[in-house]
Design a protein around this motif. Structure first.
Motif, PDB file in Angstrom:
ATOM      1  N   ALA A  74       0.799  -1.231   0.135  1.00  0.00           N
ATOM      2  CA  ALA A  74       0.075  -0.014  -0.081  1.00  0.00           C
ATOM      3  C   ALA A  74       0.801   1.296   0.138  1.00  0.00           C
ATOM      4  O   ALA A  74       0.480   2.091  -0.628  1.00  0.00           O
ATOM      5  CB  ALA A  74      -1.119  -0.024   1.132  1.00  0.00           C
ATOM      6  N   ALA A  77       2.434   1.790  -3.337  1.00  0.00           N
ATOM      7  CA  ALA A  77       1.411   2.372  -4.297  1.00  0.00           C
ATOM      8  C   ALA A  77       0.773   3.924  -4.294  1.00  0.00           C
ATOM      9  O   ALA A  77       0.804   4.685  -5.014  1.00  0.00           O
ATOM     10  CB  ALA A  77      -0.197   1.574  -4.330  1.00  0.00           C
ATOM     11  N   ARG A  78       0.953   4.141  -2.621  1.00  0.00           N
ATOM     12  CA  ARG A  78       0.714   5.477  -2.502  1.00  0.00           C
ATOM     13  C   ARG A  78       2.067   6.592  -2.977  1.00  0.00           C
ATOM     14  O   ARG A  78       1.798   7.611  -3.717  1.00  0.00           O
ATOM     15  CB  ARG A  78       0.815   5.934  -0.910  1.00  0.00           C
ATOM     16  N   THR A  82      -0.478   5.854  -7.768  1.00  0.00           N
ATOM     17  CA  THR A  82      -1.492   5.298  -8.343  1.00  0.00           C
ATOM     18  C   THR A  82      -2.855   4.977  -7.547  1.00  0.00           C
ATOM     19  O   THR A  82      -3.799   4.126  -8.272  1.00  0.00           O
ATOM     20  CB  THR A  82      -0.849   3.878  -8.805  1.00  0.00           C
ATOM     21  N   MET A  83      -2.969   5.462  -6.607  1.00  0.00           N
ATOM     22  CA  MET A  83      -4.111   5.197  -5.840  1.00  0.00           C
ATOM     23  C   MET A  83      -5.398   6.160  -6.135  1.00  0.00           C
ATOM     24  O   MET A  83      -5.184   7.601  -5.862  1.00  0.00           O
ATOM     25  CB  MET A  83      -4.059   5.244  -4.132  1.00  0.00           C
ATOM     26  N   CYS A  85      -7.852   6.869  -4.496  1.00  0.00           N
ATOM     27  CA  CYS A  85      -8.260   7.578  -3.323  1.00  0.00           C
ATOM     28  C   CYS A  85      -7.331   8.911  -2.906  1.00  0.00           C
ATOM     29  O   CYS A  85      -7.860   9.714  -2.073  1.00  0.00           O
ATOM     30  CB  CYS A  85      -8.249   6.562  -2.095  1.00  0.00           C
ATOM     31  N   GLY A  90      -4.511   7.364   0.942  1.00  0.00           N
ATOM     32  CA  GLY A  90      -3.494   6.217   0.849  1.00  0.00           C
ATOM     33  C   GLY A  90      -2.903   6.123   1.948  1.00  0.00           C
ATOM     34  O   GLY A  90      -2.472   5.087   2.659  1.00  0.00           O
ATOM     35  N   GLU A  94      -2.587   2.439   4.436  1.00  0.00           N
ATOM     36  CA  GLU A  94      -1.368   2.033   4.580  1.00  0.00           C
ATOM     37  C   GLU A  94      -1.034   2.008   6.116  1.00  0.00           C
ATOM     38  O   GLU A  94      -0.710   0.798   6.411  1.00  0.00           O
ATOM     39  CB  GLU A  94      -0.229   3.033   3.776  1.00  0.00           C
TER      40      GLU A  94
END
Length: 289
Positions: A74, A77-78, A82-83, A85, A90, A94
């Motif tokens: 997570a 990705a943050r 790419t999140m 949200c 993010g 996480e």
């Protein structure tokens, strides 16, 4: 220990004290300590949450092998952006996963109100302090608000998954966090109470169905929904939206729902996700350890 939100609302009206001060004063009476000692004690609790977050180990997995490393996924990705949200949510997601994984991996956490729901409050509060610039003093006051809400829930319903299902763990943690955020947004006791009620209504009846009887699947990921739900509920309350069912009645309903939930959905590891073919297979495989 206060029995209702209405009781605290009346005290606020009569004394002019805010929610957090009312809870702190009660803490002082019960513990027979000074205001300064009480505040330092709560600050220590908050800083223990921060230490637990900082001590996350991305390569650590639980003994069962069911949990570990998702918090780092997570986080990556943050960082990549790419999140859908966004960065702030993010960060909340996480931290919620990281804390839940740390609990499953037997690291030091703060039960808030339980070990299985330990990621909700830290994810919300630490992210707000880090990303939105709230002071440490404000965060400790918000933690007092959350503690007061937890006390009311414990009095009117339950914070035990075995007694009330996961609504009593993730649901309670989400309500506690929502009220704390409502306070940070400038809300009075009424706004705080309704933020907590809105959060609980969204998770009313949540089953407690740990796969193989472990506080891992789906517990860790449910911390995410509890944290995000807290933020949306606080935003709704801050916008002036109120629960049509009074807050105290919402938690009375929570108690009633918990009583009628079947035993298989109350931490027994017999129903829900634990009873799926894959859940049963995990349980059988773990027996061989």
């Amino acid at each position: 220990m206060y029995q209702s939100f209405q009781e605290i609302i009346e005290i606020e009206k009569n004394t002019g004290k805010s929610f957090w001060e009312i809870i702190r004063d009660n803490d002082c009476r019960e513990m027979e300590i000074t205001e300064e000692e009480a505040f330092l004690r709560m600050r220590g609790m908050y800083e223990a949450m921060q230490s637990a977050d900082e001590a996350y180990e991305p390569n650590l997995t639980s003994t069962s092998g069911l949990v570990g490393g998702d918090g780092e996924k997570a986080a990556n990705a943050r960082r990549r952006g790419t999140m859908l949200c966004g960065s702030f949510l993010g960060l909340v997601m996480e931290k919620a996963i990281k804390m839940g994984e740390s609990n499953a991996c037997m690291k030091r956490i703060v039960a808030a109100p339980t070990a299985g729901s330990c990621g909700v409050l830290p994810a919300v509060f630490l992210s707000l302090e880090q990303d939105k610039g709230y002071s440490r003093e404000e965060m400790v006051k918000a933690l007092y608000v959350s503690a007061g809400i937890g006390g009311i829930i414990a009095q009117r319903a339950s914070v035990s998954g075995a007694a009330g299902g996961c609504q009593a763990e993730i649901g309670a943690a989400s309500a506690m966090a929502a009220g704390g955020v409502a306070f940070l947004l400038g809300g009075d006791t009424e706004a705080i109470a309704h933020a907590a009620a809105l959060a609980m209504k969204n998770l009313l009846g949540l089953a407690c169905d740990p796969v193989a009887g472990l506080v891992e699947v789906p517990c860790v990921k449910r911390n995410v929904i509890g944290a995000v739900n807290a933020l949306t509920s606080a935003d709704l309350s801050n916008a002036g939206i109120r629960s049509k069912i009074p807050p105290d009645e919402v938690f009375d309903a929570m108690r009633s729902v918990g009583r009628i939930l079947p035993e298989d959905l109350k931490e027994t590891g017999k129903g829900g996700l634990a009873a799926t073919p894959t859940g049963i297979a995990f349980r059988e495989n773990l027996k061989s350890f």
